[in-house]
Structures are given as C-alpha cells and as structure tokens.
Write an enzyme that holds these catalytic residues in place. Sequence first.
Site, PDB file in Angstrom:
ATOM      1  N   CYS A 118       0.841  -1.189   0.000  1.00 22.69           N
ATOM      2  CA  CYS A 118       0.000   0.000   0.000  1.00 22.69           C
ATOM      3  C   CYS A 118       0.883   1.248   0.000  1.00 22.69           C
ATOM      4  CB  CYS A 118      -0.911   0.006   1.226  1.00 22.69           C
ATOM      5  SG  CYS A 118      -0.017  -0.059   2.777  1.00 22.69           S
ATOM      6  N   CYS A 168       3.022   1.817   3.027  1.00 23.41           N
ATOM      7  CA  CYS A 168       4.156   0.904   3.154  1.00 23.41           C
ATOM      8  C   CYS A 168       5.318   1.415   2.324  1.00 23.41           C
ATOM      9  CB  CYS A 168       3.764  -0.497   2.684  1.00 23.41           C
ATOM     10  SG  CYS A 168       2.199  -1.054   3.350  1.00 23.41           S
TER      11      CYS A 168
END
Lengths: 82, 339
Positions: free
Chosen positions: A10, A13
Amino acid sequence: MNIQVLGTGCQKCKSLEKATREVVAQNNIDATITKVEDIVEIMKFNVMTTPALVIDGKVVVKGRVPSNEELKQILTTKIYMI
Amino acid sequence: MKSNKNQIIALILLPVWYVIYTNLQPLSNLFVDTALGMTKGEKLTEALRFFIFEFPKVLMLLVLIIFFVGIVRSFFTAERTRKALEGKSTFMGNIMAALLGIVTPFCSCSAIPLFLGFVESGVPLGVTFSFLIAAPMINEVAVILLYGMFGWKVAGIYIGTGLAIAIVAGWIIGKLKLEKWVEEWVYATKIGKADGVEEKISFSRRIIMGFDAVKEIVSKVWLYVVLGILVGAGAHGYVPAEFMASIMGKDVWYAVPLSVLIGIPLYSNAAGIVPIVSVLIEKGASLGTALAFMMSVIALSLPEMIILRKVLKMPLILTFIAIVGGGIMIVGFLFNWTM
C-alpha cells in the site's frame, strides 16, 4: 542492524520504506533493509496493521509511518514505543 | 517539559476554535458584504456566501472531530480489539465487533493481515465480518460531513443503521457456517507470538497522535470537500431543483436497488461521496435512496473485493455482497417509506 519493512504494497508501506532508507543513508547507519511483502511472512510477526518496521526481529512500529525525526531516533537510539 | 507543551497548545486552540466556529456566519457575511462589497441577493453573491460559510464550517468540524477521534483511537489497537473478541460467538460478539469497528484504527490496505490475525486467534468468522463491515462504513469523515450538511439526525441514522447492518450481516454469515469458503491456507497460516507487553503511551503522546490524524486525514480530503461544496454551490442555481426526483425520488420503487447496485462496485472515500449525496438530495432524490447509495459506495467496493479474494473464495464474497447489499436496500426502503 537488520531492518525489515513489512507491508503488502500500500501507499503507506512504500513511504515507510522510502523514509527508512533516507534516514539510514543520512545518518550513516550500518544496516541492511529488506521489504517483506508476503502476507504469510508478515503474519509471522503477528502484525495486523501495516506498514510495520522490524529491527533485528523485533516489531518497533506498526500501523503508521513515523516522521523522519522519529525514525532517526528509533534507529540511532533504539528507544521506541509501539 | 515537552509533554506539557502539547497539552497547553491543545487547551489554547480549543477556545480559539469555538470562538471562530460560533462566529462563522457573521464573519462570512462581513467578508462578502463589506470587504468585497458585493450586492446582496445576487446569484453569485449568494453562491460565494454559501461557499465561504460552508467550507470553513465543514473543515473546522473535520479538524476538531478527527483530533478527538485520533486520541480515542490511540486507546484502541487492533491487538486489543482482537483480544476482546476472541472466542465470542453469539450475537454479543457481533455487537461488540461492530462497535469496535468504529473506534479501532482501520485502513483497507490492512484488511488481509487483520482478517488473518482475527480468524487465526479464534475470533469467529461472523464476528470478524461484523468488524470488517462496520470499520469502513461508519467512518468519522462520513459522519462529520453528514452532520455538517444535514444535521445530527441524518448522521445518527447513518451510524445506527450502519451498525445494524454490520451486526446482522455478520451474525447471518456466522450462522451460515461458511468457514468452508475461506481459503484453506488461511487456517494453515501460523501467526507469530504476540509482542508481550504494550508500552504505556503518555497522554501528551496521544495528543500528538490526534494532531497527526488531523494532518493525515485533512490533507487527504480537503480537496474533495472543496469540490463537493463548489458543486453544491454551482448546482444550486443551474440544475432544476426536481431534476433527480424522477430518477431517485421517493415514488420510484426501483431507485433503491438500482442505486445500491450502481454503488457496490464504485469506490470513493467518504469525503468525496457526501457532497455528491447532498446535491442528489437537494435536487429531489429521497433521503433513503441517497443514503443507500452512499452506504453501498463506502461499504462495498470492487478494489476491496479483489483484496478479500486472497483469503475468501468466490461464493463467500458473493454471499457477503448479497447480505450487506440486501441490508443496505432494506435501510433505503425503510427510510423512503417512513420519512
């Protein structure tokens, strides 16, 4: 020091990985950084909220992206709160 | 030393917030009528007045409530929620899961690790679903915007019906015993041991977390709020008031199911959808239809289903969509019928 960034890919991240690399490079910290994207591997750390930061096998940050300043503190002093 | 600083800053900002918020209407009038010297009653003047009042109002509500939600959420971690739900299997577990879904920090990108973490440690499937339905649907931004645009009644209705859907849908999924439709590897995955003691977080730290939440969310949604209010101000004069009545009005029986079917695959964050809903309602759509549309957009989406497909087999995904979508339709019909 062995640093692992846990995240399934994501946006947050990616920013945690980027910030970690930045802080490590800026402060000449001796560390290897690896990104763990496999969910089964991530679950081995018992992390339910990604992204997470693991230092030498210990989860030090989860579910958020700390500021570069906080990251620096975590990585240099190893004092952290989850 | 630093700890006191955060508390003091927060304490100073609160009354400042209150004074500005309670004086927004005279302030915006002052700006439009006196500072800009525009003629009262003209279309452009009133559209501008609407925007200059509405935008800071919604923005200030967002900042205040997200700040407090950020602090509240610092008390609820995914780990604590899981602990509270372990082994709960009856209706009680569904109720608790739906309520905890509101306050536990949640991001759809964490849906898979959360699902695995819950199911692995013995939270029943149906209870896990109650959590996974409530968490995205009852979202603080949606509630604040609904409150700002329609008042506390509509916001309350949204929370209440959203909770009811999450509780009942999760309960049904639990009763149907659909564990066979969870991918086999899920139950084979071993999760590591818990980290042990959670460190104590100081209150000052929680205030920082509140500020961080404001920064993160407001920076993400403010543009949608501007766009939504601009569309609202623009549609005000140029789209006929009853434009949507024939399509999404109370008397169109298929409006609710159609809106839900259109809304299911669509994905938008709450900040983007609420202003659209407000325009729909202003242009003649009925409240039930508009709320049902909004719920289906926020609660169910194609990207989320693709993520969940990793852990759930197709029949379970379809069952999940059917039950939640059905619940949303019932809510829509109920409101069109009663209000």
